[in-house]
Design a protein around this motif. Structure first.
Motif, PDB file in Angstrom:
ATOM      1  N   ALA A 186       1.890  -0.127   9.576  1.00 12.84           N
ATOM      2  CA  ALA A 186       3.105  -0.833   9.181  1.00 12.84           C
ATOM      3  C   ALA A 186       4.320   0.081   9.325  1.00 12.84           C
ATOM      4  N   ALA A 187       4.183   1.314   8.873  1.00 15.43           N
ATOM      5  CA  ALA A 187       5.289   2.269   8.933  1.00 15.43           C
ATOM      6  C   ALA A 187       5.668   2.612  10.370  1.00 15.43           C
ATOM      7  N   LYS A 188       4.694   2.562  11.290  1.00 15.60           N
ATOM      8  CA  LYS A 188       4.958   2.874  12.698  1.00 15.60           C
ATOM      9  C   LYS A 188       5.441   1.666  13.487  1.00 15.60           C
ATOM     10  N   GLY A 189       5.447   0.496  12.856  1.00 18.28           N
ATOM     11  CA  GLY A 189       5.896  -0.698  13.559  1.00 18.28           C
ATOM     12  C   GLY A 189       4.823  -1.351  14.406  1.00 18.28           C
ATOM     13  N   ASP A 190       3.556  -1.018  14.138  1.00 20.81           N
ATOM     14  CA  ASP A 190       2.446  -1.587  14.902  1.00 20.81           C
ATOM     15  C   ASP A 190       1.942  -2.898  14.308  1.00 20.81           C
ATOM     16  N   ALA A 191       2.563  -3.347  13.218  1.00 20.00           N
ATOM     17  CA  ALA A 191       2.171  -4.606  12.581  1.00 20.00           C
ATOM     18  C   ALA A 191       3.412  -5.267  12.000  1.00 20.00           C
ATOM     19  N   ASP A 192       3.374  -6.586  11.927  1.00 17.95           N
ATOM     20  CA  ASP A 192       4.484  -7.344  11.351  1.00 17.95           C
ATOM     21  C   ASP A 192       4.274  -7.584   9.858  1.00 17.95           C
ATOM     22  N   MET A 193       2.998  -7.580   9.446  1.00 18.52           N
ATOM     23  CA  MET A 193       2.659  -7.785   8.048  1.00 18.52           C
ATOM     24  C   MET A 193       1.283  -7.178   7.790  1.00 18.52           C
ATOM     25  N   ILE A 194       0.964  -6.962   6.519  1.00 15.89           N
ATOM     26  CA  ILE A 194      -0.339  -6.376   6.200  1.00 15.89           C
ATOM     27  C   ILE A 194      -0.965  -7.071   4.992  1.00 15.89           C
ATOM     28  N   PHE A 195      -2.301  -7.069   4.984  1.00 14.54           N
ATOM     29  CA  PHE A 195      -3.083  -7.531   3.840  1.00 14.54           C
ATOM     30  C   PHE A 195      -3.915  -6.332   3.387  1.00 14.54           C
ATOM     31  N   VAL A 196      -3.724  -5.886   2.145  1.00 11.65           N
ATOM     32  CA  VAL A 196      -4.371  -4.656   1.684  1.00 11.65           C
ATOM     33  C   VAL A 196      -4.816  -4.783   0.233  1.00 11.65           C
ATOM     34  N   HIS A 197      -5.625  -3.802  -0.230  1.00 11.16           N
ATOM     35  CA  HIS A 197      -6.077  -3.796  -1.626  1.00 11.16           C
ATOM     36  C   HIS A 197      -6.174  -2.366  -2.148  1.00 11.16           C
ATOM     37  N   ALA A 198      -5.087  -1.637  -1.995  1.00 10.26           N
ATOM     38  CA  ALA A 198      -5.025  -0.251  -2.476  1.00 10.26           C
ATOM     39  C   ALA A 198      -3.692  -0.050  -3.201  1.00 10.26           C
ATOM     40  N   PRO A 199      -3.557  -0.585  -4.431  1.00  8.53           N
ATOM     41  CA  PRO A 199      -2.268  -0.589  -5.144  1.00  8.53           C
ATOM     42  C   PRO A 199      -1.533   0.733  -5.202  1.00  8.53           C
ATOM     43  N   ALA A 200      -2.242   1.827  -5.470  1.00  7.63           N
ATOM     44  CA  ALA A 200      -1.555   3.122  -5.590  1.00  7.63           C
ATOM     45  C   ALA A 200      -0.891   3.524  -4.282  1.00  7.63           C
ATOM     46  N   ALA A 201      -1.580   3.295  -3.163  1.00  8.54           N
ATOM     47  CA  ALA A 201      -1.012   3.626  -1.854  1.00  8.54           C
ATOM     48  C   ALA A 201       0.091   2.640  -1.479  1.00  8.54           C
ATOM     49  N   GLU A 202      -0.096   1.387  -1.829  1.00  5.02           N
ATOM     50  CA  GLU A 202       0.903   0.351  -1.515  1.00  5.02           C
ATOM     51  C   GLU A 202       2.236   0.669  -2.182  1.00  5.02           C
ATOM     52  N   LYS A 203       2.163   1.117  -3.424  1.00  7.82           N
ATOM     53  CA  LYS A 203       3.376   1.370  -4.198  1.00  7.82           C
ATOM     54  C   LYS A 203       4.268   2.394  -3.517  1.00  7.82           C
ATOM     55  N   LYS A 204       3.655   3.392  -2.907  1.00  5.39           N
ATOM     56  CA  LYS A 204       4.418   4.444  -2.209  1.00  5.39           C
ATOM     57  C   LYS A 204       5.239   3.848  -1.070  1.00  5.39           C
ATOM     58  N   TYR A 205       4.632   2.952  -0.291  1.00  2.24           N
ATOM     59  CA  TYR A 205       5.336   2.346   0.835  1.00  2.24           C
ATOM     60  C   TYR A 205       6.386   1.337   0.371  1.00  2.24           C
ATOM     61  N   LEU A 206       6.139   0.723  -0.779  1.00  2.00           N
ATOM     62  CA  LEU A 206       7.150  -0.160  -1.357  1.00  2.00           C
ATOM     63  C   LEU A 206       8.373   0.636  -1.780  1.00  2.00           C
ATOM     64  N   GLU A 207       8.134   1.773  -2.427  1.00  2.49           N
ATOM     65  CA  GLU A 207       9.230   2.613  -2.901  1.00  2.49           C
ATOM     66  C   GLU A 207      10.025   3.196  -1.738  1.00  2.49           C
ATOM     67  N   GLU A 208       9.345   3.407  -0.599  1.00  3.50           N
ATOM     68  CA  GLU A 208      10.039   3.921   0.584  1.00  3.50           C
ATOM     69  C   GLU A 208      10.708   2.806   1.373  1.00  3.50           C
ATOM     70  N   ASP A 209      10.575   1.576   0.898  1.00  2.00           N
ATOM     71  CA  ASP A 209      11.218   0.406   1.495  1.00  2.00           C
ATOM     72  C   ASP A 209      10.650   0.040   2.863  1.00  2.00           C
ATOM     73  N   VAL A 210       9.465   0.549   3.192  1.00  2.82           N
ATOM     74  CA  VAL A 210       8.802   0.165   4.446  1.00  2.82           C
ATOM     75  C   VAL A 210       8.261  -1.253   4.320  1.00  2.82           C
ATOM     76  N   GLN A 255     -10.503   4.442  -1.660  1.00  2.00           N
ATOM     77  CA  GLN A 255      -9.546   4.930  -2.654  1.00  2.00           C
ATOM     78  C   GLN A 255      -9.982   4.565  -4.066  1.00  2.00           C
ATOM     79  N   ARG A 256     -10.587   3.362  -4.219  1.00  2.00           N
ATOM     80  CA  ARG A 256     -11.078   2.997  -5.546  1.00  2.00           C
ATOM     81  C   ARG A 256     -12.257   3.889  -5.950  1.00  2.00           C
ATOM     82  N   GLU A 257     -13.113   4.185  -4.998  1.00  4.39           N
ATOM     83  CA  GLU A 257     -14.227   5.084  -5.265  1.00  4.39           C
ATOM     84  C   GLU A 257     -13.707   6.449  -5.717  1.00  4.39           C
ATOM     85  N   MET A 258     -12.698   6.965  -5.015  1.00  2.58           N
ATOM     86  CA  MET A 258     -12.137   8.268  -5.367  1.00  2.58           C
ATOM     87  C   MET A 258     -11.488   8.245  -6.751  1.00  2.58           C
ATOM     88  N   LEU A 259     -10.909   7.096  -7.112  1.00  3.20           N
ATOM     89  CA  LEU A 259     -10.333   6.949  -8.449  1.00  3.20           C
ATOM     90  C   LEU A 259     -11.431   7.056  -9.504  1.00  3.20           C
TER      91      LEU A 259
END
Length: 299
Positions: free
Chosen positions: A78-102, A160-164
């Motif tokens: 998503a950050a590289k522009g290789d996708a128009d939208m994403i479906f994900v399930h990793a809240p902690a990682a998602e939050k970082k990209y939200l805060e960066e406005d990507v 990521q959930r396993e690592m948590l």
């Protein structure tokens, strides 16, 4: 002679004009391409494919291209522009990209839960334990040569959930001989765990899909309850102000569809006919899921 030439020219012009009109009226609409990076669990269960097929009935000419990767990789794309939208399930990682406005326009569209699988004889004795207690027991059994654990090891939402879970126990299994990393998607990881009689963490949807297909004859669900096993799926649009070349409008239309009453009905009914129970649950109208997402996003 001149009048005849003019007449023929006029007739030819009429024919050409009529042909052009017919071409535009009767030819199929031009295709519009939507690039969707998605976690493998949504792709392996075919939920997104079903949603895109229904979306296509209302939006003829749209071509949805799925890029099935782990959540971590989907976020990078998503950050590289290789996708128009994403479906994900990793809240902690998602939050970082939200805060960066990507990413923008966060919507929770489905949920289910993670489960801990293992061999029927349960050599680590985890059945009836909490998720954290189970991981401690698996670590001890692995150290004593009594158990194996297969991890995705791919920075996906499941990994990521396993690592948590490991971090909450204060234990680090990485590098231990009994701790194996597949570096692959959920389906292949499950097949390896099934073959080796190992413990593993998975989303319930992928497990049930492979189970009904007869591909997981050995592993059993041993742990399926606990707040840390709640699995929230979100959809995001890539911010066109931050990333160039993004088809924002089409992505928004698809996001609107999957979170609409019709889309949510498809989510809630998916798997019932084939498996006998839903693989996912719709998120429409659930404020509790937002609270769960917030807790999980804190890591």
């Amino acid at each position: 002679m001149t009048r005849r030439v003019l007449l023929l020219f006029g007739l030819a012009l009429i024919v050409v004009t009529a042909g052009l009109i017919a071409f535009h009226v009767f030819s199929p609409p031009k295709s519009r391409v939507l690039r969707v990076a998605t976690t493998t669990s949504l792709y392996a269960t075919s939920l997104l494919e079903t949603l895109s097929e229904e979306f296509g009935k209302e939006h003829p000419g749209v071509v949805v291209q799925f890029i099935a990767v782990g959540s971590g990789e989907a976020l990078k794309r998503a950050a590289k522009g290789d996708a128009d939208m994403i479906f994900v399930h990793a809240p902690a990682a998602e939050k970082k990209y939200l805060e960066e406005d990507v990413l923008v326009d966060h919507r929770i569209f489905a949920y289910n839960y993670f489960v801990i699988l293992g061999p029927p004889d349960d050599p680590a004795g985890i059945k009836g334990s909490t998720p954290l207690e189970a991981f401690v027991k698996i670590y001890e059994a692995g150290r004593d040569g009594k158990a194996l654990f297969v991890s995705r090891g791919d920075n996906s939402g499941t990994h990521q959930r396993e690592m948590l879970l490991w971090s909450r126990t204060g234990l680090d299994p990485v590098g231990e001989p009994w701790y194996l990393e597949s570096g692959s998607g959920m389906a292949k990881t499950l097949l390896l765990a099934n073959e080796w009689g190992a413990y593993t963490l998975t989303d319930i949807g992928t497990f049930l899909k492979l189970k009904v297909e007869g591909k997981l004859s050995y592993l059993e669900v041993l742990i399926d309850k606990g707040e840390l096993l709640e699995n929230v799926y979100s959809v995001y649009l890539v911010n066109p102000s931050k990333v160039s070349g993004v088809n924002y409008e089409l992505a928004r239309e698809f996001a609107d569809f999957v979170t609409s009453e019709k889309g949510q009905s498809i989510v809630g009914g998916y798997g019932v006919e084939e498996i006998g129970q839903p693989l996912f649950f719709p998120a429409l109208g659930s404020e509790e899921l937002e609270e769960i997402w917030e807790k999980l996003s804190e890591g």
